[in-house]
Write a protein that holds these residues in place. Structure first.
Motif, mmCIF file in Angstrom:
data_model
loop_
_atom_site.group_PDB
_atom_site.id
_atom_site.type_symbol
_atom_site.label_atom_id
_atom_site.label_comp_id
_atom_site.label_asym_id
_atom_site.label_seq_id
_atom_site.Cartn_x
_atom_site.Cartn_y
_atom_site.Cartn_z
ATOM 1 N N TRP A 14 4.803 6.710 2.091
ATOM 2 C CA TRP A 14 5.193 5.501 2.803
ATOM 3 C C TRP A 14 4.657 4.307 2.030
ATOM 4 C CZ3 TRP A 14 8.199 4.647 7.097
ATOM 5 C CH2 TRP A 14 8.621 5.784 7.789
ATOM 6 N N LEU A 15 5.442 3.254 1.969
ATOM 7 C CA LEU A 15 5.020 1.995 1.361
ATOM 8 C C LEU A 15 4.853 0.988 2.493
ATOM 9 C CD1 LEU A 15 4.479 0.500 -1.330
ATOM 10 C CD2 LEU A 15 6.855 -0.259 -1.235
ATOM 11 N N TYR A 16 3.618 0.554 2.703
ATOM 12 C CA TYR A 16 3.306 -0.409 3.760
ATOM 13 C C TYR A 16 3.098 -1.779 3.140
ATOM 14 C CZ TYR A 16 2.339 3.395 7.039
ATOM 15 O OH TYR A 16 2.440 4.488 7.856
ATOM 16 N N ARG A 17 3.544 -2.803 3.832
ATOM 17 C CA ARG A 17 3.190 -4.174 3.466
ATOM 18 C C ARG A 17 2.249 -4.661 4.549
ATOM 19 N NH1 ARG A 17 4.757 -9.684 3.370
ATOM 20 N NH2 ARG A 17 6.388 -9.451 4.916
ATOM 21 N N LEU A 18 1.002 -4.920 4.142
ATOM 22 C CA LEU A 18 -0.049 -5.307 5.076
ATOM 23 C C LEU A 18 -0.439 -6.758 4.840
ATOM 24 C CD1 LEU A 18 -2.345 -2.180 4.576
ATOM 25 C CD2 LEU A 18 -0.611 -2.505 6.342
ATOM 26 N N CYS A 19 -0.769 -7.454 5.905
ATOM 27 C CA CYS A 19 -1.259 -8.826 5.793
ATOM 28 C C CYS A 19 -2.617 -8.794 5.100
ATOM 29 C CB CYS A 19 -1.380 -9.457 7.179
ATOM 30 S SG CYS A 19 -2.074 -11.118 7.141
ATOM 31 N N CYS A 44 10.348 -7.512 -9.972
ATOM 32 C CA CYS A 44 10.676 -6.144 -9.590
ATOM 33 C C CYS A 44 9.398 -5.377 -9.276
ATOM 34 C CB CYS A 44 11.426 -5.473 -10.740
ATOM 35 S SG CYS A 44 11.921 -3.794 -10.392
ATOM 36 N N PHE A 45 9.371 -4.723 -8.122
ATOM 37 C CA PHE A 45 8.277 -3.833 -7.756
ATOM 38 C C PHE A 45 8.761 -2.411 -7.966
ATOM 39 C CE2 PHE A 45 5.502 -6.907 -5.989
ATOM 40 C CZ PHE A 45 6.323 -7.897 -5.483
ATOM 41 N N TYR A 46 7.869 -1.527 -8.392
ATOM 42 C CA TYR A 46 8.279 -0.147 -8.584
ATOM 43 C C TYR A 46 7.130 0.798 -8.271
ATOM 44 C CZ TYR A 46 6.116 -1.035 -13.147
ATOM 45 O OH TYR A 46 5.258 -1.397 -14.147
ATOM 46 N N CYS A 47 7.499 2.011 -7.870
ATOM 47 C CA CYS A 47 6.536 3.070 -7.599
ATOM 48 C C CYS A 47 6.756 4.156 -8.633
ATOM 49 C CB CYS A 47 6.726 3.638 -6.200
ATOM 50 S SG CYS A 47 6.410 2.430 -4.907
ATOM 51 N N MET A 48 5.667 4.741 -9.108
ATOM 52 C CA MET A 48 5.773 5.747 -10.157
ATOM 53 C C MET A 48 5.295 7.091 -9.638
ATOM 54 S SD MET A 48 4.474 3.571 -13.436
ATOM 55 C CE MET A 48 2.916 3.158 -12.714
ATOM 56 N N PHE A 49 5.898 8.147 -10.168
ATOM 57 C CA PHE A 49 5.448 9.492 -9.859
ATOM 58 C C PHE A 49 5.259 10.241 -11.166
ATOM 59 C CE2 PHE A 49 10.045 9.324 -9.386
ATOM 60 C CZ PHE A 49 10.488 10.360 -10.182
ATOM 61 N N PRO A 50 4.394 11.270 -11.172
ATOM 62 C CA PRO A 50 4.109 11.997 -12.405
ATOM 63 C C PRO A 50 5.346 12.705 -12.942
ATOM 64 C CG PRO A 50 2.616 12.649 -10.641
ATOM 65 C CD PRO A 50 3.640 11.758 -10.049
ATOM 66 N N ALA A 96 0.835 -1.199 0.000
ATOM 67 C CA ALA A 96 0.000 0.000 0.000
ATOM 68 C C ALA A 96 0.869 1.247 0.000
ATOM 69 C CB ALA A 96 -0.916 0.005 1.218
ATOM 70 N N LEU A 97 0.643 2.108 -0.974
ATOM 71 C CA LEU A 97 1.347 3.382 -1.084
ATOM 72 C C LEU A 97 0.450 4.467 -0.506
ATOM 73 C CD1 LEU A 97 3.732 5.044 -2.256
ATOM 74 C CD2 LEU A 97 2.390 5.218 -4.355
ATOM 75 N N VAL A 143 8.187 1.313 4.690
ATOM 76 C CA VAL A 143 9.389 1.966 4.183
ATOM 77 C C VAL A 143 9.000 3.362 3.726
ATOM 78 C CG1 VAL A 143 11.153 1.909 2.369
ATOM 79 C CG2 VAL A 143 10.345 -0.218 3.380
ATOM 80 N N CYS A 144 9.802 4.364 4.090
ATOM 81 C CA CYS A 144 9.595 5.713 3.573
ATOM 82 C C CYS A 144 10.307 5.797 2.226
ATOM 83 C CB CYS A 144 10.152 6.755 4.534
ATOM 84 S SG CYS A 144 9.849 8.440 3.957
ATOM 85 N N LEU A 145 9.572 6.155 1.180
ATOM 86 C CA LEU A 145 10.142 6.148 -0.166
ATOM 87 C C LEU A 145 10.966 7.392 -0.473
ATOM 88 C CD1 LEU A 145 7.150 4.647 -2.144
ATOM 89 C CD2 LEU A 145 9.208 3.495 -1.340
ATOM 90 N N SER A 146 10.401 8.572 -0.234
ATOM 91 C CA SER A 146 11.128 9.792 -0.563
ATOM 92 C C SER A 146 10.420 10.991 0.045
ATOM 93 C CB SER A 146 11.202 9.967 -2.084
ATOM 94 O OG SER A 146 11.747 11.218 -2.414
ATOM 95 N N ALA A 147 11.216 11.975 0.419
ATOM 96 C CA ALA A 147 10.646 13.238 0.869
ATOM 97 C C ALA A 147 10.628 14.249 -0.271
ATOM 98 C CB ALA A 147 11.456 13.782 2.040
ATOM 99 N N GLN A 148 11.316 13.937 -1.370
ATOM 100 C CA GLN A 148 11.439 14.873 -2.486
ATOM 101 C C GLN A 148 10.442 14.617 -3.606
ATOM 102 O OE1 GLN A 148 15.479 14.312 -3.584
ATOM 103 N NE2 GLN A 148 16.278 15.583 -1.927
ATOM 104 N N HIS A 149 10.048 13.369 -3.817
ATOM 105 C CA HIS A 149 9.159 13.024 -4.920
ATOM 106 C C HIS A 149 7.815 12.547 -4.379
ATOM 107 C CE1 HIS A 149 12.381 13.337 -7.837
ATOM 108 N NE2 HIS A 149 13.138 12.592 -7.041
ATOM 109 N N LYS A 150 6.750 12.865 -5.103
ATOM 110 C CA LYS A 150 5.404 12.432 -4.747
ATOM 111 C C LYS A 150 5.043 11.236 -5.619
ATOM 112 C CE LYS A 150 1.248 12.577 -3.133
ATOM 113 N NZ LYS A 150 1.016 11.576 -2.159
ATOM 114 N N PHE A 151 4.957 10.059 -5.024
ATOM 115 C CA PHE A 151 4.623 8.852 -5.764
ATOM 116 C C PHE A 151 3.108 8.705 -5.858
ATOM 117 C CE2 PHE A 151 8.878 8.142 -4.229
ATOM 118 C CZ PHE A 151 9.501 7.614 -5.339
ATOM 119 N N ARG A 152 2.632 8.192 -6.987
ATOM 120 C CA ARG A 152 1.192 8.065 -7.223
ATOM 121 C C ARG A 152 0.708 6.623 -7.303
ATOM 122 N NH1 ARG A 152 -1.044 12.625 -5.763
ATOM 123 N NH2 ARG A 152 -0.188 14.403 -6.831
ATOM 124 N N SER A 153 1.569 5.700 -7.735
ATOM 125 C CA SER A 153 1.096 4.325 -7.901
ATOM 126 C C SER A 153 2.221 3.336 -7.651
ATOM 127 C CB SER A 153 0.514 4.117 -9.298
ATOM 128 O OG SER A 153 1.506 4.308 -10.273
#
Length: 174
Positions: A131-136, A165-171, A125-126, A146-156
């Motif tokens: 923050w990226l959470y792994r939930l049961c 490979c898992f990845y998070c995308m930002f605009p 869950a983003l 895990v905190c992903l970044s304070a500089q970029h806003k991730f959307r998905s």
């Protein structure tokens, strides 16, 4: 004569596999629903359905692996019984901490070369605050975060088809 005749599901599927179907989206949808009704329910046009359960959500409703998710994955119901049963409901969060996107991960993360983790299905869950959470997936309990970044806003959040490979995308422009 040809249009009034009722076709069984096998004929409908055969026609569709050979490309004999309408190009109009509305007619195609209606024919698909008829095929579904004939295949699964095996009832005629005069079938009567009984309402067994209703639930509404302000956000889109998601379904995956026998679970129905409401309120941006905050509420989870199992759909394996005759009536859905509440599995868990996460506490309400501030707007800055709300869940933006979720990836249902059914493969063991150890095999995906990530952090050592139990072999259970989970939700990645983003949140709005990056923050990226792994939930049961069964209890909604937090397994990792895990905190992903304070500089970029991730959307998905997404994964490669092989889940290697898992990845998070930002605009663009961030």
């Amino acid at each position: 004569q040809g249009r009034d005749r009722k076709l069984n599901a096998c004929c409908r599927l055969d026609w569709r596999s050979r490309g004999i179907c309408c190009r109009d989206a509305g007619v195609l949808l209606r024919e698909n629903l008829k095929t579904l009704r004939h295949t699964i329910l095996r009832v005629g046009e005069d079938a009567v359905f009984e309402k067994v359960w209703t639930k509404s959500s302000r956000s889109p409703i998601a379904y995956g692996y026998g679970r129905i998710y409401f309120e941006n994955y905050r509420c989870c119901y199992t759909s394996l019984q005759a009536r859905p049963r509440l599995l868990y409901e996460l506490p309400k969060r501030a707007r800055s901490e709300k869940i933006e996107d979720v990836l249902i991960c059914t493969c063991p993360l150890v095999k995906a070369h990530l952090h050592e983790a139990p072999d259970e299905s989970s939700l990645l869950a983003l949140t709005a605050d990056n923050w990226l959470y792994r939930l049961c997936q069964d209890t909604g309990g937090q397994l990792q975060r895990v905190c992903l970044s304070a500089q970029h806003k991730f959307r998905s959040v997404d994964a490669t088809p092989s889940y290697a490979c898992f990845y998070c995308m930002f605009p663009q422009g961030n």
